[in-house]
Design a protein around this motif. Structure first.
Motif, PDB file in Angstrom:
ATOM      1  N   ALA A   1      18.939  -1.490  11.354  1.00  0.00           N
ATOM      2  CA  ALA A   1      17.773  -0.710  11.788  1.00  0.00           C
ATOM      3  C   ALA A   1      17.905   0.762  11.424  1.00  0.00           C
ATOM      4  CB  ALA A   1      17.526  -0.877  13.287  1.00  0.00           C
ATOM      5  N   THR A   2      18.611   1.043  10.337  1.00  0.00           N
ATOM      6  CA  THR A   2      18.734   2.410   9.837  1.00  0.00           C
ATOM      7  C   THR A   2      17.668   2.653   8.780  1.00  0.00           C
ATOM      8  OG1 THR A   2      21.109   2.413  10.242  1.00  0.00           O
ATOM      9  CG2 THR A   2      20.270   4.053   8.703  1.00  0.00           C
ATOM     10  N   ALA A   3      16.955   3.746   8.889  1.00  0.00           N
ATOM     11  CA  ALA A   3      15.920   4.073   7.911  1.00  0.00           C
ATOM     12  C   ALA A   3      16.565   4.365   6.557  1.00  0.00           C
ATOM     13  CB  ALA A   3      15.121   5.289   8.384  1.00  0.00           C
ATOM     14  N   ILE A   4      15.971   3.823   5.503  1.00  0.00           N
ATOM     15  CA  ILE A   4      16.522   3.955   4.152  1.00  0.00           C
ATOM     16  C   ILE A   4      15.613   4.826   3.304  1.00  0.00           C
ATOM     17  CG2 ILE A   4      17.186   2.700   2.057  1.00  0.00           C
ATOM     18  CD1 ILE A   4      17.542   0.205   3.855  1.00  0.00           C
ATOM     19  N   VAL A   5      16.226   5.749   2.566  1.00  0.00           N
ATOM     20  CA  VAL A   5      15.520   6.470   1.517  1.00  0.00           C
ATOM     21  C   VAL A   5      16.173   6.048   0.204  1.00  0.00           C
ATOM     22  CG1 VAL A   5      16.993   8.516   1.776  1.00  0.00           C
ATOM     23  CG2 VAL A   5      14.768   8.715   0.645  1.00  0.00           C
ATOM     24  N   SER A   6      15.359   5.661  -0.774  1.00  0.00           N
ATOM     25  CA  SER A   6      15.876   5.038  -1.991  1.00  0.00           C
ATOM     26  C   SER A   6      15.250   5.631  -3.242  1.00  0.00           C
ATOM     27  CB  SER A   6      15.598   3.528  -1.956  1.00  0.00           C
ATOM     28  OG  SER A   6      15.981   2.894  -3.158  1.00  0.00           O
ATOM     29  N   ASP A   7      16.004   5.536  -4.360  1.00  0.00           N
ATOM     30  CA  ASP A   7      15.399   5.782  -5.661  1.00  0.00           C
ATOM     31  C   ASP A   7      14.434   4.634  -5.965  1.00  0.00           C
ATOM     32  OD1 ASP A   7      17.290   3.771  -6.055  1.00  0.00           O
ATOM     33  OD2 ASP A   7      18.497   4.899  -7.475  1.00  0.00           O
ATOM     34  N   ARG A   8      13.663   4.761  -7.044  1.00  0.00           N
ATOM     35  CA  ARG A   8      12.607   3.778  -7.347  1.00  0.00           C
ATOM     36  C   ARG A   8      13.054   2.787  -8.417  1.00  0.00           C
ATOM     37  NH1 ARG A   8       7.403   5.708  -5.710  1.00  0.00           N
ATOM     38  NH2 ARG A   8       7.499   7.896  -5.029  1.00  0.00           N
ATOM     39  N   TRP A   9      12.591   1.542  -8.277  1.00  0.00           N
ATOM     40  CA  TRP A   9      12.737   0.551  -9.342  1.00  0.00           C
ATOM     41  C   TRP A   9      11.751  -0.584  -9.112  1.00  0.00           C
ATOM     42  CZ3 TRP A   9      14.535  -3.580  -6.457  1.00  0.00           C
ATOM     43  CH2 TRP A   9      15.379  -3.294  -5.379  1.00  0.00           C
ATOM     44  N   ASP A  10      11.358  -1.222 -10.207  1.00  0.00           N
ATOM     45  CA  ASP A  10      10.378  -2.304 -10.124  1.00  0.00           C
ATOM     46  C   ASP A  10      10.895  -3.428  -9.230  1.00  0.00           C
ATOM     47  OD1 ASP A  10       8.697  -0.971 -11.832  1.00  0.00           O
ATOM     48  OD2 ASP A  10       9.276  -2.110 -13.620  1.00  0.00           O
TER      49      ASP A  10
ATOM     50  N   ALA B   1       8.365  -2.649   2.244  1.00  0.00           N
ATOM     51  CA  ALA B   1       7.109  -1.938   2.008  1.00  0.00           C
ATOM     52  C   ALA B   1       7.344  -0.431   2.010  1.00  0.00           C
ATOM     53  CB  ALA B   1       6.093  -2.303   3.079  1.00  0.00           C
ATOM     54  N   PRO B   2       7.024   0.261   0.905  1.00  0.00           N
ATOM     55  CA  PRO B   2       7.213   1.715   0.850  1.00  0.00           C
ATOM     56  C   PRO B   2       6.423   2.438   1.937  1.00  0.00           C
ATOM     57  CG  PRO B   2       6.887   0.826  -1.359  1.00  0.00           C
ATOM     58  CD  PRO B   2       6.601  -0.293  -0.393  1.00  0.00           C
ATOM     59  N   ASP B   3       7.069   3.421   2.525  1.00  0.00           N
ATOM     60  CA  ASP B   3       6.515   4.299   3.546  1.00  0.00           C
ATOM     61  C   ASP B   3       6.334   3.619   4.899  1.00  0.00           C
ATOM     62  OD1 ASP B   3       6.030   7.086   3.587  1.00  0.00           O
ATOM     63  OD2 ASP B   3       3.936   6.697   4.070  1.00  0.00           O
ATOM     64  N   ARG B   4       6.632   2.331   4.969  1.00  0.00           N
ATOM     65  CA  ARG B   4       6.578   1.640   6.260  1.00  0.00           C
ATOM     66  C   ARG B   4       7.919   1.022   6.617  1.00  0.00           C
ATOM     67  NH1 ARG B   4       5.106  -3.520   7.862  1.00  0.00           N
ATOM     68  NH2 ARG B   4       4.419  -4.097   5.760  1.00  0.00           N
ATOM     69  N   GLU B   5       8.584   0.431   5.615  1.00  0.00           N
ATOM     70  CA  GLU B   5       9.880  -0.200   5.839  1.00  0.00           C
ATOM     71  C   GLU B   5      11.006   0.499   5.058  1.00  0.00           C
ATOM     72  OE1 GLU B   5       7.983  -4.687   6.470  1.00  0.00           O
ATOM     73  OE2 GLU B   5       8.709  -4.055   4.500  1.00  0.00           O
ATOM     74  N   ILE B   6      10.631   1.393   4.165  1.00  0.00           N
ATOM     75  CA  ILE B   6      11.572   2.160   3.362  1.00  0.00           C
ATOM     76  C   ILE B   6      10.826   3.374   2.814  1.00  0.00           C
ATOM     77  CG2 ILE B   6      11.059   0.994   1.165  1.00  0.00           C
ATOM     78  CD1 ILE B   6      14.116   1.042   0.581  1.00  0.00           C
TER      79      ILE B   6
ATOM     80  N   GLU C   1      13.074   6.134  13.195  1.00  0.00           N
ATOM     81  CA  GLU C   1      13.407   4.981  14.033  1.00  0.00           C
ATOM     82  C   GLU C   1      12.420   3.836  13.796  1.00  0.00           C
ATOM     83  OE1 GLU C   1      13.910   3.984  18.801  1.00  0.00           O
ATOM     84  OE2 GLU C   1      14.248   6.028  18.066  1.00  0.00           O
ATOM     85  N   ALA C   2      11.143   4.152  13.654  1.00  0.00           N
ATOM     86  CA  ALA C   2      10.146   3.106  13.412  1.00  0.00           C
ATOM     87  C   ALA C   2      10.334   2.462  12.042  1.00  0.00           C
ATOM     88  CB  ALA C   2       8.732   3.703  13.534  1.00  0.00           C
ATOM     89  N   ILE C   3      10.663   3.275  11.037  1.00  0.00           N
ATOM     90  CA  ILE C   3      10.905   2.737   9.702  1.00  0.00           C
ATOM     91  C   ILE C   3      12.131   1.818   9.717  1.00  0.00           C
ATOM     92  CG2 ILE C   3      11.635   3.369   7.359  1.00  0.00           C
ATOM     93  CD1 ILE C   3       9.831   5.844   7.640  1.00  0.00           C
ATOM     94  N   GLY C   4      13.176   2.252  10.398  1.00  0.00           N
ATOM     95  CA  GLY C   4      14.367   1.417  10.512  1.00  0.00           C
ATOM     96  C   GLY C   4      14.084   0.096  11.200  1.00  0.00           C
ATOM     97  N   ALA C   5      13.307   0.129  12.273  1.00  0.00           N
ATOM     98  CA  ALA C   5      12.982  -1.104  13.002  1.00  0.00           C
ATOM     99  C   ALA C   5      12.141  -2.048  12.154  1.00  0.00           C
ATOM    100  CB  ALA C   5      12.248  -0.758  14.296  1.00  0.00           C
ATOM    101  N   ALA C   6      11.181  -1.488  11.394  1.00  0.00           N
ATOM    102  CA  ALA C   6      10.349  -2.317  10.535  1.00  0.00           C
ATOM    103  C   ALA C   6      11.167  -2.932   9.395  1.00  0.00           C
ATOM    104  CB  ALA C   6       9.196  -1.485   9.964  1.00  0.00           C
ATOM    105  N   GLY C   7      12.098  -2.150   8.842  1.00  0.00           N
ATOM    106  CA  GLY C   7      12.961  -2.676   7.793  1.00  0.00           C
ATOM    107  C   GLY C   7      13.831  -3.803   8.305  1.00  0.00           C
TER     108      GLY C   7
ATOM    109  N   ILE D   1      13.951  -7.769   6.924  1.00  0.00           N
ATOM    110  CA  ILE D   1      15.176  -8.382   6.421  1.00  0.00           C
ATOM    111  C   ILE D   1      15.527  -9.621   7.232  1.00  0.00           C
ATOM    112  CG2 ILE D   1      17.662  -8.044   6.126  1.00  0.00           C
ATOM    113  CD1 ILE D   1      15.816  -6.640   4.022  1.00  0.00           C
ATOM    114  N   LEU D   2      15.410  -9.546   8.541  1.00  0.00           N
ATOM    115  CA  LEU D   2      15.743 -10.705   9.371  1.00  0.00           C
ATOM    116  C   LEU D   2      14.792 -11.863   9.133  1.00  0.00           C
ATOM    117  CD1 LEU D   2      16.798  -9.186  12.826  1.00  0.00           C
ATOM    118  CD2 LEU D   2      18.183  -9.725  10.815  1.00  0.00           C
ATOM    119  N   ALA D   3      13.573 -11.557   8.713  1.00  0.00           N
ATOM    120  CA  ALA D   3      12.594 -12.615   8.465  1.00  0.00           C
ATOM    121  C   ALA D   3      12.787 -13.296   7.116  1.00  0.00           C
ATOM    122  CB  ALA D   3      11.174 -12.038   8.546  1.00  0.00           C
ATOM    123  N   GLU D   4      13.448 -12.605   6.145  1.00  0.00           N
ATOM    124  CA  GLU D   4      13.460 -13.148   4.783  1.00  0.00           C
ATOM    125  C   GLU D   4      14.797 -13.104   4.062  1.00  0.00           C
ATOM    126  OE1 GLU D   4      10.446 -11.243   2.432  1.00  0.00           O
ATOM    127  OE2 GLU D   4       8.906 -11.433   3.991  1.00  0.00           O
TER     128      GLU D   4
END
Length: 360
Positions: free
Chosen positions: A277-286, A293-298, A317-323, A327-330
């Motif tokens: 449940a840690t919010a992630i900031v990432s570089d971009r890739w296809d 989902a960008p801006d909601r889960e990452i 915190e909300a982004i981390g929870a959504a991420g 992940i737990l679903a898929e």
């Protein structure tokens, strides 16, 4: 099913992400009632850094060289499936031995697919050759997307299937740690990742001296000029990963250049951090937007200013929870074990000349 895996490492996570990937996948696979034997080359750089010497969910056996590997010919011959992993020492010889010896399905599991393909295109056959690809019944790839068709059409793989990394949801979860760092990064040093790490963390730390940062992982050159507010941790064993992520308001994902070029190559660290449940900031890739989902889960970042903006957001915190929910679903190890089971069951073993099926 009896499965034999010849992989880079199960016993040591030092300097590689293979161990945690194999541990999560094979523990979940064994939990489905399958028998697993993992054969690992006994090399000195892992011998002194073993953090899982005796797993209780599979047999782990070490072999010193190719001659000693032949002791396991009978086990390989009698297995329902054999998997050879990427970056295995003497991987070409190991792959030929597996293809020659096995009577069941023989698959290659590439946890480094874009790097592997770049090496092949340079004529670097460290652990795989084009003819070996055609000789494996299945190519299990940590990269999905268009690369799968490329493996079949260009290299003659009979069946290329995505088998992404995953996470053990029982191990990776929020631990309740107090937040120590505004932004963390966990990963072994890599020449082609370092410019991005500099842009998305080191330069950010210089621009935000009031915030706290950490970089964990081995093999970073001594000459790197780390800002005073960047803490360094030389090696962090998997047993401490969940606490590390839980102590981070944000964590950074940095992708190797070959993997950005291919796309659809999620690092195991993405799954592990999100599961905590840690919010992630990432570089971009296809393909990343199909994982989270960008801006909601990452949050995606191109430069220093993007990361600085992310650190000022109030919804980490909300982004981390959504991420974590995604992940737990898929993408848990339990999901991936089912996929592996289905892939192996669907594969058709090639006719092979086998002379050791009855060997001890």
């Amino acid at each position: 099913m009896k499965l034999v895996v010849l992989g880079l490492s199960l016993s040591s996570s030092w300097g590689n992400g293979h161990a945690t990937t194999f541990r999560a996948l094979l523990r979940a696979f064994a939990a489905r009632g399958h028998e697993v034997l993992f054969l690992e080359r006994d090399v000195p750089w892992y011998a002194g850094q073993r953090d899982l010497a005796d797993p209780d969910w599979c047999r782990l056996e070490l072999y010193r060289d190719l001659d000693e590997l032949h002791r396991w010919a009978g086990e390989i011959a009698r297995a329902d499936a054999v998997i050879v992993g990427s970056y295995v020492p003497d991987g070409v010889a190991v792959g030929r031995f597996a293809q020659r010896t096995a009577t069941g399905v023989v698959a290659f599991y590439d946890i480094d697919t874009p790097v592997t393909l770049a090496k092949l295109e340079r004529g670097d056959f460290e652990y795989l050759t084009p003819d070996l690809i055609a000789g494996y019944d299945m190519y299990l790839s940590f990269t999905g997307g268009p690369t799968l068709a490329y493996l079949e059409e260009h290299y003659g793989s009979p069946a290329a299937r995505a088998l992404y990394c995953s996470v053990d949801a029982g191990v990776y979860r929020a631990t309740g740690e107090a937040k120590r760092w505004d932004l963390s990064y966990l990963g072994t040093y890599s020449d082609d990742r370092q410019p991005t790490l500099t842009r998305l963390l080191v330069d950010v730390a210089r621009a935000a001296p009031h915030k706290k940062f950490v970089v964990a992982g081995p093999q970073y050159p001594a000459g790197i000029d780390w800002p005073a507010n960047v803490e360094r941790i030389e090696h962090l064993p998997p047993s401490e990963h969940a606490a590390f992520y839980s102590a981070s308001r944000w964590t950074l994902n940095v992708t190797r250049a070959d993997m950005i070029a291919r796309g659809w190559s999620p690092s195991v660290r993405v799954f592990e951090a999100a599961a905590c449940a840690t919010a992630i900031v990432s570089d971009r890739w296809d393909g990343l937007d199909q994982l989270l989902a960008p801006d909601r889960e990452i949050v995606l970042a191109d430069g220093t200013a993007d990361v600085l903006a992310a650190l000022d957001r109030l919804d980490a915190e909300a982004i981390g929870a959504a991420g974590r929910a995604r992940i737990l679903a898929e993408h848990t190890a339990a999901h991936r074990a089912v996929e592996l089971e289905q892939h192996l069951a669907s594969a058709t073993p090639m006719p092979r000349r086998n002379t050791v099926a009855g060997a001890a």
